[in-house]
Design an enzyme around this catalytic site. Structure first.
Site, PDB file in Angstrom:
ATOM      1  N   ASP A  53      40.979  35.550  36.999  1.00 22.04           N
ATOM      2  CA  ASP A  53      40.810  36.442  37.693  1.00 22.04           C
ATOM      3  C   ASP A  53      41.812  36.534  39.099  1.00 22.04           C
ATOM      4  O   ASP A  53      42.556  35.788  39.014  1.00 22.04           O
ATOM      5  CB  ASP A  53      39.230  35.648  38.112  1.00 22.04           C
ATOM      6  CG  ASP A  53      38.589  35.894  37.491  1.00 22.04           C
ATOM      7  OD1 ASP A  53      38.843  36.131  36.313  1.00 22.04           O
ATOM      8  OD2 ASP A  53      36.736  35.291  37.785  1.00 22.04           O
ATOM      9  N   HIS A 199      42.504  31.212  38.135  1.00 22.45           N
ATOM     10  CA  HIS A 199      43.523  31.776  39.367  1.00 22.45           C
ATOM     11  C   HIS A 199      44.276  32.255  38.557  1.00 22.45           C
ATOM     12  O   HIS A 199      45.271  30.946  38.290  1.00 22.45           O
ATOM     13  CB  HIS A 199      42.769  32.042  40.137  1.00 22.45           C
ATOM     14  CG  HIS A 199      40.868  32.120  40.769  1.00 22.45           C
ATOM     15  ND1 HIS A 199      40.664  30.740  40.354  1.00 22.45           N
ATOM     16  CD2 HIS A 199      40.788  33.118  41.479  1.00 22.45           C
ATOM     17  CE1 HIS A 199      38.788  31.593  40.737  1.00 22.45           C
ATOM     18  NE2 HIS A 199      38.981  32.460  40.805  1.00 22.45           N
TER      19      HIS A 199
END
Length: 268
Positions: A53, A199
């Site tokens: 993300d 991430h």
């Protein structure tokens, strides 16, 4: 103004807020595992979906692309539209290397108040940004923070996107994250058929925290493969084929870690 009138006026407002934020209860793992396994990212029981993300990031994302190339793994990158237009080359390279580019929204905000028209515009802008850069229409949507309000759900579906959250994460956004902590946190909740949230940037995280994630990748992939699981993007995960049996697959917390350790010790 009489108290009864105030209460009567407050009821529609409260009902509207509840309808707006109610679906966000799916942020809780126990809710989405049992009520919506497809939203939880449950897929084929012998596959792990690897997702990232908050990118693209011109500093860190290319390092993840190189690491994934070295591991022979493809993943799904949930990107933010405002970053896509600033760093189109990173997104273009992500797609060129065979990864899936999905929508994380236009910016990384929290939707506390209902704004259905704004949600539609933001998701549509992000979809158009991804499509303009990659030449392909994105398929998946994951809202920032995993807060899937009714407005964002409707906006995603109107844009032709399928919302998906995750079944395991690495808590890799914290200042204290290490490769070991990221790996252990992911594996504690992951069984075959799970979707992993990590991430590839520190845009909304502690500065430099992405290095812990990058360091954890080789060990994670090795453990999954040792457990007989394949690793890839959501496109290869088979979430559309998962129905009532999915929660039982997810319920095996730590199964990947245990299986990997058994194989390494000769007991698998």
């Amino acid at each position: 103004m009489p108290e009864s009138v105030l209460r009567a006026a407050a009821l529609p407002l409260a009902a509207g807020i509840l309808a707006h934020i109610g679906p966000a209860a799916t942020w809780l793992p126990v809710v989405r595992r049992h009520l919506s396994p497809r939203l939880a990212g449950v897929g084929h029981p012998r596959h792990v979906a690897l997702t990232f993300d908050d990118g693209p990031d011109p500093v860190s994302t290319p390092r993840f692309l190189d690491a994934l190339d070295g591991l022979g793994v493809r993943a799904t990158f949930f990107v933010l539209g405002d970053a896509v237009v600033r760093h189109p080359g990173v997104v273009r390279e992500t797609a060129r290397r065979g990864h899936e580019v999905a929508v994380h929204g236009w910016s990384h905000d929290r939707p506390w108040l209902p704004a259905p028209a704004g949600d539609v515009r933001a998701v549509r802008r992000a979809v158009e940004a991804v499509q303009d850069v990659t030449g392909a229409a994105p398929r998946w949507y994951r809202p920032p923070y995993g807060i899937l309000t009714s407005g964002r759900w409707a906006a995603a579906r109107a844009a032709g996107l399928r919302p998906v959250l995750w079944t395991a994460w690495g808590r890799d956004w914290t200042a204290t994250a290490t490769p070991a902590s990221v790996g252990a946190t992911v594996q504690a909740d992951l069984g075959g058929g799970g979707t992993v949230l990590l991430h590839d940037t520190d845009r909304t995280a502690a500065p430099g925290s992405w290095r812990a994630t990058l360091g954890a990748l080789p060990g994670l992939v090795a453990d999954w493969r040792a457990a007989g699981l394949t690793v890839g993007p959501l496109a290869d995960h088979g979430t559309a084929d998962v129905h009532a049996t999915a929660p039982r697959v997810l319920g095996r917390a730590g199964a990947v870690r245990r299986r990997a350790l058994e194989r390494r010790s000769g007991h698998g």
